[in-house]
Design an enzyme around this catalytic site. Sequence first.
Site, short mmCIF file in Angstrom:
data_model
loop_
_atom_site.label_atom_id
_atom_site.label_comp_id
_atom_site.label_asym_id
_atom_site.label_seq_id
_atom_site.Cartn_x
_atom_site.Cartn_y
_atom_site.Cartn_z
N GLY A 10 44.60 -30.12 57.46
CA GLY A 10 45.20 -30.79 55.55
C GLY A 10 43.35 -30.08 55.13
CB CYS A 11 43.77 -29.44 50.93
SG CYS A 11 44.35 -31.41 51.26
CE1 TYR A 12 40.68 -34.28 48.78
CE2 TYR A 12 42.21 -36.30 49.36
CZ TYR A 12 41.63 -35.74 48.57
OH TYR A 12 42.28 -36.14 47.40
CB ALA A 41 37.00 -29.32 51.77
CD GLU A 66 40.96 -31.12 48.79
OE1 GLU A 66 41.99 -31.30 48.73
OE2 GLU A 66 41.02 -30.53 50.04
#
Lengths: 351, 351, 351, 351
Positions: free
Chosen positions: B154-156, B159, B247
């Site tokens: 996932g994107c979160y 990061a 993000e």
Amino acid sequence: MSKTAKDKIRIGILGASGYTGADLVRLLGNHDAADIRVVTANAHAGKAMAEVYPHLGGMNLPRLQKVEEANWDDLDLIFCGLPHGTTQKIIASLPSHVKVIDLSADFRLRNVETYAEWYGHEHFAPQLQPGAVYGLTEYYRDQIKDARLVACPGCYPTAVLMLLLPLVGGGLIEADDIIIDAKSGVTGAGRSVKEQNLYSEVADGMHPYGIASHRHAPEIEQELSVAAGRDLLVNFTPHLIPMNRGEFITSYVRLADGHTAADLRKVLEERYADEPFVRVVPEGAVPATRHVRGSNFCLLGVFEDRLPGRAIVVSTLDNLVKGSSGQAVQNMNLMFGLDEQMALRQLPMFP
Amino acid sequence: MSKTAKDKIRIGILGASGYTGADLVRLLGNHDAADIRVVTANAHAGKAMAEVYPHLGGMNLPRLQKVEEANWDDLDLIFCGLPHGTTQKIIASLPSHVKVIDLSADFRLRNVETYAEWYGHEHFAPQLQPGAVYGLTEYYRDQIKDARLVACPGCYPTAVLMLLLPLVGGGLIEADDIIIDAKSGVTGAGRSVKEQNLYSEVADGMHPYGIASHRHAPEIEQELSVAAGRDLLVNFTPHLIPMNRGEFITSYVRLADGHTAADLRKVLEERYADEPFVRVVPEGAVPATRHVRGSNFCLLGVFEDRLPGRAIVVSTLDNLVKGSSGQAVQNMNLMFGLDEQMALRQLPMFP
Amino acid sequence: MSKTAKDKIRIGILGASGYTGADLVRLLGNHDAADIRVVTANAHAGKAMAEVYPHLGGMNLPRLQKVEEANWDDLDLIFCGLPHGTTQKIIASLPSHVKVIDLSADFRLRNVETYAEWYGHEHFAPQLQPGAVYGLTEYYRDQIKDARLVACPGCYPTAVLMLLLPLVGGGLIEADDIIIDAKSGVTGAGRSVKEQNLYSEVADGMHPYGIASHRHAPEIEQELSVAAGRDLLVNFTPHLIPMNRGEFITSYVRLADGHTAADLRKVLEERYADEPFVRVVPEGAVPATRHVRGSNFCLLGVFEDRLPGRAIVVSTLDNLVKGSSGQAVQNMNLMFGLDEQMALRQLPMFP
Amino acid sequence: MSKTAKDKIRIGILGASGYTGADLVRLLGNHDAADIRVVTANAHAGKAMAEVYPHLGGMNLPRLQKVEEANWDDLDLIFCGLPHGTTQKIIASLPSHVKVIDLSADFRLRNVETYAEWYGHEHFAPQLQPGAVYGLTEYYRDQIKDARLVACPGCYPTAVLMLLLPLVGGGLIEADDIIIDAKSGVTGAGRSVKEQNLYSEVADGMHPYGIASHRHAPEIEQELSVAAGRDLLVNFTPHLIPMNRGEFITSYVRLADGHTAADLRKVLEERYADEPFVRVVPEGAVPATRHVRGSNFCLLGVFEDRLPGRAIVVSTLDNLVKGSSGQAVQNMNLMFGLDEQMALRQLPMFP
């Protein structure tokens, strides 16, 4: 329904060309007891307010003048939105019949040495500091009523203290483990003409700033220390968000022994049950900056954390209203024996 | 310079009408070895891609079709951007010669029971789960090279993990006291037509969401647990920011005994010294989402906290690129023996 | 100062879940003579208004109900913000003692055939159309005072007519050569959940829409034709701008023989000299949507063109206030013999 | 695949600290034949480019220096993004082997008296003006190939001329009745630190500026006059839109006798059939700034007007790319015999 001119409070606004000054004028424009007699702004002296703020073009306001030209005899109250340092000097020179509501940082820190350390110069009016009342209305209401000089809190401290004072004061959270992740709209930086505030430097993106070094930290610590009964430090990390107004605090706290998130909620609800401008949102609801935009409200929320023994508490307000001009008007109302909510009943504007 | 058609990877993009699908097409549009043969989208089947995404109007793309109509024989690779659950069923039905890069959450969680718990239904392809490689390129590079099925993070999580894996893995921070305050642009919610994603519900304001209940938490915990060598939980609190892409992670961590913020910086710098897409910004510099907008870069930063024994670490990436489509292309390059940076050298777009 | 409950106007708001409904509640929340008794919303029936609009959470409002459940006997006035067509049916069924201020398009077009042509269905209450007064306050004030049914103008027509009616009516411009380039914020589309209104479809960009086919064109033409004394057509080209509120009209006009831009200015200044909400900005000043944000003001401007014999005239207002809910409250005040400005003195909010 | 260093064009960018300079670096960063040797910026001289533009932090660039310190011997080409006036002086002082692509307004106007009139000072290099080629690539391609000095068009003129040159040149519209309503993102104002460009002065609102007095008007008129074969004037009215990039032209034109909107479409389609960067969108489709964001594309559209005998024609481009740096690179490619599309194939970024 309006008061006659002679009943009104004769008001001067020093530093009226900032966003805070403009929002003060907006609020006072619908205040039945306010008579704006003087507005000052150095660079813009001589101009009509409508040249500097066309949205106020429909009002009948005096021309902007230099602060040196103001006639204090004519005034009952000044709101002071000048740069730090300057404020101290000006206020020290005022005749004593003029009450002062200061929106700068100049009288917020009780310890003049702490002031000097964070603001890079000595305090220029240390003799006035002991008489200054910290203008967090919901906490210093009685002193404000009788004060001559009220030092309105910074926007971040207002949002943070409204949220954390009852929790620290009640011993519900560990006072040495407070994380404050703060988010602010761009008006928090005022109307200062700097590259970092240009549209394209701010729009469609975000970043933190003043990490571990923001001047609102000592102010927050000062008041939380009073509540805790001992000195404490906090993590305070602000972020710049592409929005005009609004401030949001997400605070990560460790529960004191035996306490639960539900206890935090209960304490906050009780503390603010009779406050017209502070409200705990219902369980499950999530506050948003846009729920308070343009209004004097402050919303609080409490959430259980996924990490055992911790909770997440949040607050939001409009930095230009409850975080600045609105709270200042609330204090004015108290200082002059008026209904505290006068001119502050405007509802939030959404969208 | 282009490869001839027969050298190219024949690609299908399932669920091409989401923002992730569109950004995949944008990136592959400049990839010399990519030949997009199939694009699917249920509601829009039959339309040209340019009707759904006019910014891609200059490209020569096949028409959108229903996923049931796709001819798998013709394809070497599919990118899968379908809703969770659906993905598992489709992938289970594919011929084995087709490699799969999944952008959904369907194969990210190794434990199929954890999946069931967080996604509200049983896992529909448990037999494939053991073979799925978690597609965090910088950490699973070797397995990705040989994988048939890559589950892109996932994107979160991308990061967060880029930031915290070396710190947890190296024992530099207390693994049970990790606070992750996350901020995301609106494309993180995809192109789904919901009231909460309307312009006026999101613009000029902000709020947290999914507090203590966001589905990216178990994914983050899974990988950090691997690094820690034992199970752990984290605080993960996302906020919705009025920006398209980007993000930002602000993580509040407690230093393990004897360590300093400088140690954290050193470990991160060493870990990513040879990575083309991950960079620790210099001391004093502050990362911003706009520094990576549109690119495959991830920036990291380390700051001392005002609270003793703690540090603040941050990371930022573009959720549609390094947080999704860009990382997917990076994995494709590895899976097909190409230069890992191919089609990913595009620089960030600022403003 | 408040009226007692029995003096108050008992109000129902039909379709209260739209942005227009919410802004009506915001304005009436500070109206001393307004008593909101009924709020309806089909999909949200049963909910508290604060669930649908948390920014109104501090108000004491009735629960949302279905329109069929409303008790009309209890009401003096309804504001009607329902979809077109529906409005006609509902209003036709109301008891005659209830006054109606309609915010939809259902009674704006005097010619029911024109209505049918532009709205795709026959008019369902043609018997009521002759009695409907077009609610452009500054032009139909006397009829509004005595009306039972007021059809509030569309937001674009309000901005356009305030600007062009005196010019067409006074014969200062060529009525067959009027170009209207219009720009609107996103709330102009209401709270309807459509892909085209998603944040990322609208933010950080712009485009025209409804070119030569927008439903506000016949409404503008109807009123300008009245002023001209003959039928006319106009160019009307709206654009969607990434802002919440605000509408801006840039109109390109050909001067009638012998007239100058200065004449246009003079005619507009004279026409609105005594109007509290409409103001011509001084020569050289340039109106902006943010000068009226949140207020009931409409600003006008006049500029010489570089092309000989032509002029550029502009107007701006807040589409949700003067363009909709504010004008509706202004009309209510007239219909009930109150001060026309009641609850509408709120100043614009900038920033 | 890269050229060896000695094959590359040795490039200097003067005034590299503006947004145009930064976007030039972004594009050249992926140009195989570009070698950036010199970047200048007066106020920032001595800094690394990454301090001024952190998004370019991953590139290996020379330090910023003062323009006086640049070593011209070392350069084949300079891009010049200096303030007007300065540009003329600098370029006049360059050794003749250095080719120049000027992004300022200094050499766009063929008539040096027109220049003086609009820019408030005499032309400082009138001897160079006759040799300057107007860099509208699609119209001056052959001259650009052989030019030493190319004066890139302004962003607005590029968008306007691409749209109107074929229509005026072909006699399809009345050349004395051209209305140009233009909308621009905020980067059109560059990175200049002025109050009017602050986030809160621009966000969530819009307004026109430079009405009937914008410096791009004479440039547009110059080129349209060439196409018309006689002098003409136009209405040109720009508006500032809260978006970073993008420019949109809505032009209201009167059809020449016997012509229709369909004729306009046909002429535009034919004119640009072989152009890689200019495209007429299909009938019914509506261009938007976000369809070209970040790319070198220009989109055109044609619509029938509701007013008989008129049409509405539109165009859009990214002001920093096709409107400035992209077109400059396109011209560089021509001047050095390279593939015209080199480094310009990047697709638009949406969202």
